[in-house]
Structure formats: structure tokens, C-alpha cells
Scaffold this active site. Sequence first.
Site, short mmCIF file in Angstrom:
data_model
loop_
_atom_site.label_atom_id
_atom_site.label_comp_id
_atom_site.label_asym_id
_atom_site.label_seq_id
_atom_site.Cartn_x
_atom_site.Cartn_y
_atom_site.Cartn_z
CD GLU A 175 27.62 -19.20 19.18
OE1 GLU A 175 28.36 -19.60 20.10
OE2 GLU A 175 27.64 -19.67 18.03
CG ASP A 304 28.62 -32.96 13.68
OD1 ASP A 304 28.70 -33.05 14.92
OD2 ASP A 304 28.77 -31.89 13.07
CD GLN A 322 34.56 -30.56 24.28
OE1 GLN A 322 35.39 -30.99 25.06
NE2 GLN A 322 33.64 -29.69 24.64
#
Length: 438
Positions: A175, A304, A322
Site C-alpha cells: 500500500e 497482535d 478481524q
Amino acid sequence: MGESTEQREPRVIIVGGGFGGVATAKELNGLSADVGLVDKRNYHLFQPLLYQVATAALNPADIAAPIRRVFRHQKNVHVVMGEVEAVDLENRRITVKGEQVSYDYLVLAAGAADFYFGNDHWAKIAPGLKSIDDATEIRRRFLLAFEAAELETDDAARQAALTFVVVGAGPTGCELAGAMIEIAHEVIPADFRHVDTTTARVILMEGGPRVLPAMPEKNSADALRQLEDLGVEVRLNTRVTDMNEDGVFCGDEFVPTHNILWAAGVKGAPVGQTLGVELDRSGRIVVGPDLSIPGHPNVFVIGDQAAAKSAKTGKPVPGVAQGAMQGGAFVGKIIRQEIEAQQRGGQPPERNAFSYFDKGSMATIGRNRAVADVFGLKMQGFIAWVLWAAIHILFLISFRNKVLVSIGWLWTYIFTARGARLITGGREPRVKRPPKIG
């Protein structure tokens, strides 16, 4: 969060106001319990759009919301701005700002930090993208590079200023690379008088054999093609062996650049190292099937920070939004059931194992370019890009954020402009040989 000699309600402490922490707290809404949410920042951040702040498409406030405002109507939640320094599992206490606070349940959702594979001195040279501070620093370096090139009269130094190296070709790396090449080639060429910004190079380096390695191979191939169509130089099976202020070493090859960005690895938040429990090689806390720490059933780890496996597939739960939200909702239900059973004087139900439901994954490469794998349906190009935009707007935490991001994207799409191109801070353009004045 101070202690009291009076009889108190059960205390649940949640460390981290990200996707997982917020999901846990919301699941406890209406519960007769004291829920403390501790975060070193006062805002919830929508991390998937950080790269848009870094590339001047959005402002920081567009993708963040004050945590206190998020929970202003949830009366059992109180927010503490502070950093958890240590966790004492045996005595059920955490240390915040030097004060020890006891808990009945603890949920660790502190997220992750950049991992430089033992080369921590690279952090100053190649910033990662985990916070708003990181994003504004990357934006500053990115925009300053063009200002430096505008002033530079040394050809080699100008080319180094216009060379951007992104290390790591996961979603963040792809990105960033796509957005940067678009800006240099399509958005700003007319803004500069003495430098051709279309000569800028964006090099995406990946140690493995394909970009977006967590996605299906078809998506990886589509993403690679779209990146190369934009002009990004993708180097696969390329490992960075060293770097300095002047460039990157890949074995014997040296790439001159003044701009290095890190998107290659993450590790669990540092607070996990204070627990004295098993960590994986990335510093994440190894948890059991119910997302609790083995031997400490009242301490959960999600997002995480957790090395968790899905009970359904046996595969690791990915470190994505998610996964954190599902883990937060799962843990919140366990805590609610057990506290309510205790308050009724009954036995809590047996805990289930956590099963991660993979709704799919996606990444945007640039304007009208993206890849998506949703419920097994693989898409690329404009359709994937529209789906990516719609889903990201849907999951922004506040209506204000949804409106601001929608307007910002519409403006950028129609006018091919980036409205947040502000260079903040005291750093000056790096120029080896400036032009003579007068």
C-alpha cells in the site's frame, strides 16, 4: 484505579485501546464490574489506514477517535491514559505510572511493535508504521525528499533523494509503495519547477518469493502485476543485510537512497516480556485454546500480542483487525459469563476454544487497484478497490470518521489531489549541493 478497603465490584483491566481492547470492553457493557481500559494514548486508532496519513491522503484525526468518547455512554468503563510497565501474574497486579493496581481479570491487547530482526539501530533510519507519530514522520520524510530534490544540484544526491525503498511486501508495504509512486508520477509533477518528480523510483524489497505472502497466490500475482504497472520496482527474494543514512545493502549490492521505510516484521508489545511466560520468536505471548495464559486462567491475551491458534483449523490466528475483534468479543463473553455466575452464586460454564472465522483479506495498490479474497472469492482491480474502500469505511469507529474519510477519498479520486501534504516538525531538506542564490 487506586485501591480501596471497601468491598468492590470485580475488576477487569484491559491493556490497549485498539481493536481487541475496544471489542472486549464493549462486550462487557452493562456488566456489574469495574472495567478499566489502559492505553498510553488517548485515542483509538484505525491502523489499516495509517498508510494514508503517511502518504498525505488523510489527516490523523480522520482515522482516530478519543477513547473516552467511544465509551462515554458505557458507565462501567473508565479510561486511564498511561503505560503498563509490568505485570505481576502471581499477585494479580499491574504497575501503571509506578502505582500497583490489582485485578480479577486481565486482558492484554497492547498490540505489536516493529521488529528489526536484531538490528534495532535500523529503527532511526527506517521507521515503521504502527502509530500516528510514525505516519506523520514518514509523511515528513516523504515530502521533504521532493523539497530536497528541488534544491539539489548534485545529480547523484538528487537521485538518492528521489529513491524510496520499502522493506517488506505485506499489505502495508504494498500500500505504501503504490501510493508513493502514484503521488510522485501523477499528483505532484506540476507543483515543482526544477525537478521532474516522475523520475522518482519506488523499490519494494521482499525476502520471500512473492508479495502479499499471506494471501492466495493468485492475489499475489495480481498485486505484483498492478504494482509493476504503476512503476514500482519489485525485488523478490531480496534480503536487506544492512543500511545507513546513504542507502541499503542487499548482500554485495548497495542501493543509494535517503528514504527507507520498514514494513518487514513485527513483535509483541514489550510488556509481554515482564510476565515470565512462554513467548514465541516474535515476542508474542503463547496462549491456550481459550486465549488465556497457561496456568493463569484469569489472564487473556488477544490481537497482535497473542501467539494463538484457531481451534477449527489449527492455524495461527493472523495479526489483523478481524482477529483482534473476534478475540476481544470471545474473551469478553467468557469474562461476562464467569462474573455473572459468581454473582449468582453458581458455577461458570465450561470455556470453549477460540475459533477464528476468516472473512477474507484485501490490500489496495493504488487508485482503482486492489486485490481481495473474500469468502474464497478472489477479485482484483476496480471491483476489489471499491470493496476495500467500503469495508474500511464501514469499520471506522465513529460516524465522524466515516464522513471525513469518505469526503477525503472522494476529493482525492475526483481531483487526483492529496490535501494533507503538510511538512511538520523541525527537520530540514537534506541537500548536498544547494543552488547558488543571487
